[in-house]
Design a protein around this motif. Structure first.
Motif, mmCIF file in Angstrom:
data_model
loop_
_atom_site.group_PDB
_atom_site.id
_atom_site.type_symbol
_atom_site.label_atom_id
_atom_site.label_comp_id
_atom_site.label_asym_id
_atom_site.label_seq_id
_atom_site.Cartn_x
_atom_site.Cartn_y
_atom_site.Cartn_z
ATOM 1 N N UNK A 70 0.803 -1.162 -0.066
ATOM 2 C CA UNK A 70 -0.104 -0.024 0.059
ATOM 3 C C UNK A 70 0.782 1.292 -0.076
ATOM 4 N N UNK A 71 0.235 2.404 -0.256
ATOM 5 C CA UNK A 71 0.931 3.650 -0.310
ATOM 6 C C UNK A 71 -0.044 4.676 0.214
ATOM 7 N N UNK A 72 0.519 5.864 0.635
ATOM 8 C CA UNK A 72 -0.278 6.929 0.793
ATOM 9 C C UNK A 72 -0.283 7.963 -0.313
ATOM 10 N N UNK A 73 -1.538 8.307 -0.640
ATOM 11 C CA UNK A 73 -1.764 9.439 -1.690
ATOM 12 C C UNK A 73 -1.131 10.581 -1.361
ATOM 13 N N UNK A 74 -0.935 10.760 -0.217
ATOM 14 C CA UNK A 74 -0.470 12.164 -0.029
ATOM 15 C C UNK A 74 1.196 12.284 0.325
ATOM 16 N N UNK A 110 3.890 6.643 12.403
ATOM 17 C CA UNK A 110 3.305 6.269 13.564
ATOM 18 C C UNK A 110 2.012 7.142 13.934
ATOM 19 N N UNK A 111 2.097 8.359 13.390
ATOM 20 C CA UNK A 111 1.033 9.143 13.552
ATOM 21 C C UNK A 111 -0.296 8.965 12.774
ATOM 22 N N UNK A 112 -0.232 7.893 11.727
ATOM 23 C CA UNK A 112 -1.242 7.686 10.977
ATOM 24 C C UNK A 112 -2.216 6.298 11.550
ATOM 25 N N UNK A 113 -3.289 6.561 11.586
ATOM 26 C CA UNK A 113 -4.339 5.583 12.034
ATOM 27 C C UNK A 113 -4.425 4.193 11.363
ATOM 28 N N UNK A 114 -3.667 4.288 10.080
ATOM 29 C CA UNK A 114 -3.729 3.067 9.081
ATOM 30 C C UNK A 114 -2.298 2.951 8.741
ATOM 31 N N UNK A 266 -9.472 -3.078 6.999
ATOM 32 C CA UNK A 266 -9.388 -1.592 8.041
ATOM 33 C C UNK A 266 -9.362 -0.411 7.156
ATOM 34 N N UNK A 267 -8.980 -0.312 6.008
ATOM 35 C CA UNK A 267 -8.955 1.042 5.188
ATOM 36 C C UNK A 267 -10.239 1.093 4.196
ATOM 37 N N UNK A 268 -11.080 0.159 4.381
ATOM 38 C CA UNK A 268 -12.264 0.088 3.359
ATOM 39 C C UNK A 268 -13.072 1.350 3.333
ATOM 40 N N UNK A 269 -13.322 1.896 2.318
ATOM 41 C CA UNK A 269 -13.837 3.391 1.948
ATOM 42 C C UNK A 269 -12.890 4.385 2.121
ATOM 43 N N UNK A 270 -11.740 4.189 2.439
ATOM 44 C CA UNK A 270 -10.792 5.222 2.428
ATOM 45 C C UNK A 270 -9.503 4.972 1.415
ATOM 46 N N UNK A 271 -9.727 4.357 0.486
ATOM 47 C CA UNK A 271 -8.489 3.720 -0.620
ATOM 48 C C UNK A 271 -8.785 4.378 -2.042
ATOM 49 N N UNK A 278 -4.049 2.461 -2.535
ATOM 50 C CA UNK A 278 -3.494 3.649 -2.348
ATOM 51 C C UNK A 278 -4.385 4.165 -0.989
ATOM 52 N N UNK A 279 -3.868 4.523 0.107
ATOM 53 C CA UNK A 279 -4.657 5.111 1.354
ATOM 54 C C UNK A 279 -4.992 6.620 0.882
ATOM 55 N N UNK A 280 -5.971 7.145 0.979
ATOM 56 C CA UNK A 280 -6.229 8.435 0.632
ATOM 57 C C UNK A 280 -5.670 9.355 1.631
ATOM 58 N N UNK A 281 -5.650 10.430 1.056
ATOM 59 C CA UNK A 281 -4.608 11.809 1.762
ATOM 60 C C UNK A 281 -5.615 11.999 3.094
ATOM 61 N N UNK A 282 -6.859 12.227 2.873
ATOM 62 C CA UNK A 282 -7.580 12.972 3.820
ATOM 63 C C UNK A 282 -8.405 11.905 4.610
ATOM 64 N N UNK A 283 -7.827 11.838 6.046
ATOM 65 C CA UNK A 283 -8.600 10.637 6.792
ATOM 66 C C UNK A 283 -8.404 11.136 8.499
ATOM 67 N N UNK A 284 -9.661 10.827 8.998
ATOM 68 C CA UNK A 284 -9.806 10.867 10.287
ATOM 69 C C UNK A 284 -10.309 9.844 11.038
ATOM 70 N N UNK A 285 -9.758 9.046 11.586
ATOM 71 C CA UNK A 285 -10.348 7.856 11.993
ATOM 72 C C UNK A 285 -9.853 7.475 13.436
ATOM 73 N N UNK A 286 -10.616 6.726 14.280
ATOM 74 C CA UNK A 286 -10.038 6.391 15.639
ATOM 75 C C UNK A 286 -8.836 5.453 15.625
#
Length: 288
Positions: A70-74, A110-114, A266-271, A278-286
């Motif tokens: 996986x990667x991060x879009x941002x 480490x900052x990222x929930x995913x 875990x990232x369903x709906x945020x890819x 790829x994990x989307x850039x804007x994300x706020x999850x618990x």
């Protein structure tokens, strides 16, 4: 394709994936240095075929046996396989492109929930034998009172400057350093970008300082050579890099890195992306 890897290699990867040992070094992958071209940033863009493409294919095959690359879009335009090489002007930063300054140990993203479950580092060049620093959380002595504080969401972690597009939160959420099974916890640390939450108090600050010092004292140095892949369990181990002198002549230290997720659900709906990897850039999850 990963199922066609040699049996001995597949067995080793499965054992590592299930054991949670923290780190694994694979050696003997064929790399032809003369065919790689210049190390970045001299090379403006990776070649579309040739030796680097073959090296990336080997890295992705091995990573795919652990989970899902996986990667991060941002981050780095969402590239699935990324460069790790020195960049002029970054010498003393806390970025993978630094050189003269020590890259302090941390959990990746480490900052990222995913944050990824595993990090796969393929060495293409390492002319000075620069060491990657490494420590398993299982090897760090933590007393019960400190462990109790570290298991509470009393800390905040900010993204570094290469990851600021990956979070839209005005303030990082409060997270715990240790989660999961208390006897074999997952760890979440990035001392260069970490601080206690406003409600944490002096005890939380002292607990954070104590675990950071304990990790400092038990760091191991792993010098990864060309043709070797260092796989790090990002939930059970931290890693960094020792200082070195960059040349900027096309023959500098050069790694290729792939992040791996154990579970895409875990990232369903945020890819996003062609294959939803790829994990989307804007994300706020618990946090987990």
């Amino acid at each position: 394709m990963s199922q066609e890897l040699p049996v001995a290699l597949r067995r080793t990867l499965v054992d590592f994936r299930l054991s949670g040992d923290g780190g694994l070094l694979l050696a003997g992958l064929p790399i032809v240095d003369a065919d790689l071209g210049a190390s970045p940033p001299v090379m403006s863009a990776p070649p579309r075929n040739g030796e680097l493409a073959r090296a990336d294919a080997m890295l992705l095959l091995i990573a795919s046996f652990l989970g899902y690359p996986v990667s991060q879009a941002g981050v780095d335009d969402g590239h699935l396989v990324r460069h790790v090489s020195p960049l002029p002007g970054h010498e003393n930063t806390q970025l993978g492109s630094s050189s003269a300054g020590e890259l302090m140990w941390h959990n990746e993203d480490a900052y990222h929930p995913l944050r990824p479950d595993w990090i796969c580092l393929l060495c293409l060049r390492n002319p000075d034998g620069t060491a990657t620093s490494f420590a398993r959380i299982d090897d760090i002595p933590i007393d019960d009172s400190t462990r109790s504080l570290l298991a509470r969401p009393l800390f905040r972690i900010e993204p570094d400057s290469s990851n600021t597009a990956s979070s839209t939160a005005a303030e990082p959420p409060a997270v715990a350093v240790l989660t999961g099974d208390p006897s074999r916890p997952f760890v979440r640390l990035d001392p260069a970008f970490m601080f206690r939450a406003s409600g944490g108090g002096d005890e939380a600050a002292a607990a954070l300082e104590e675990v950071i010092k304990a990790v400092d004292q038990r760091l191991q140095d792993v010098s990864v050579a060309p043709g070797e892949i260092l796989i790090i369990d990002n939930l059970r181990a931290v890693h960094g890099r020792r200082p070195f002198s960059a040349r900027y002549d096309g023959h500098d230290r050069w790694l290729r890195i792939v992040n791996v997720a154990a579970d895409l659900r875990r990232s369903e709906g945020f890819r996003t992306g062609d294959h939803g990897r790829a994990v989307v850039a804007e994300i706020e999850l618990d946090t987990r």
